[in-house]
Design a protein around this motif. Structure first.
Motif, PDB file in Angstrom:
ATOM      1  N   ARG A  50     -15.763  -4.375  26.374  1.00  0.00           N
ATOM      2  CA  ARG A  50     -16.483  -3.248  26.974  1.00  0.00           C
ATOM      3  C   ARG A  50     -16.163  -1.917  26.301  1.00  0.00           C
ATOM      4  N   ARG A  51     -15.128  -1.882  25.479  1.00  0.00           N
ATOM      5  CA  ARG A  51     -14.698  -0.611  24.875  1.00  0.00           C
ATOM      6  C   ARG A  51     -14.663  -0.718  23.357  1.00  0.00           C
ATOM      7  N   SER A  53     -13.230   1.351  21.374  1.00  0.00           N
ATOM      8  CA  SER A  53     -11.968   1.854  20.827  1.00  0.00           C
ATOM      9  C   SER A  53     -10.846   0.823  20.863  1.00  0.00           C
ATOM     10  N   TYR A 101      -9.267   5.309  27.101  1.00  0.00           N
ATOM     11  CA  TYR A 101      -9.544   5.082  25.676  1.00  0.00           C
ATOM     12  C   TYR A 101     -10.548   3.979  25.499  1.00  0.00           C
TER      13      TYR A 101
END
Length: 101
Positions: A50-51, A53, A101
């Motif tokens: 989902r991220r 980063s 983050y």
């Protein structure tokens, strides 16, 4: 004849483990605990997916999670079957210091 045996194959819960029951033969096979431990690894993969980063890599039974935008780009190195550590990393990513983050 071979298909008759597998027609009655079904999963049934048994004290937190799964049981495969072949009724025609009366044969019961319990799945090994190692096969059931991938649950938390899948959860970690979904959190990382989902991220953008966060980098998730799995190779040779080891998992690396790197938070690329955090200062110093910290990494976690885990064994694929260490559910307790994986749960700690998931908690840290969702609610801890790396949640933004």
């Amino acid at each position: 004849m071979k298909n008759d045996i597998f027609m009655n194959l079904r999963f049934a819960p048994l004290s937190g483990k799964r049981l495969i029951r072949v009724e025609k033969c009366g044969l019961q096979i319990r799945l090994k605990k190692e096969a059931m431990q991938m649950k938390q690894l899948g959860n970690l993969a979904m959190v990382c997916a989902r991220r953008r980063s966060i980098l998730f890599m799995s190779e040779n039974g080891e998992v690396r999670v790197t938070i690329r935008n955090a200062p110093g780009s910290p990494s976690y190195y885990l064994r694929w079957d260490d559910d307790k550590k994986i749960e700690e990393v998931i908690h840290e990513l969702n609610f801890g210091k790396y949640r933004n983050y």
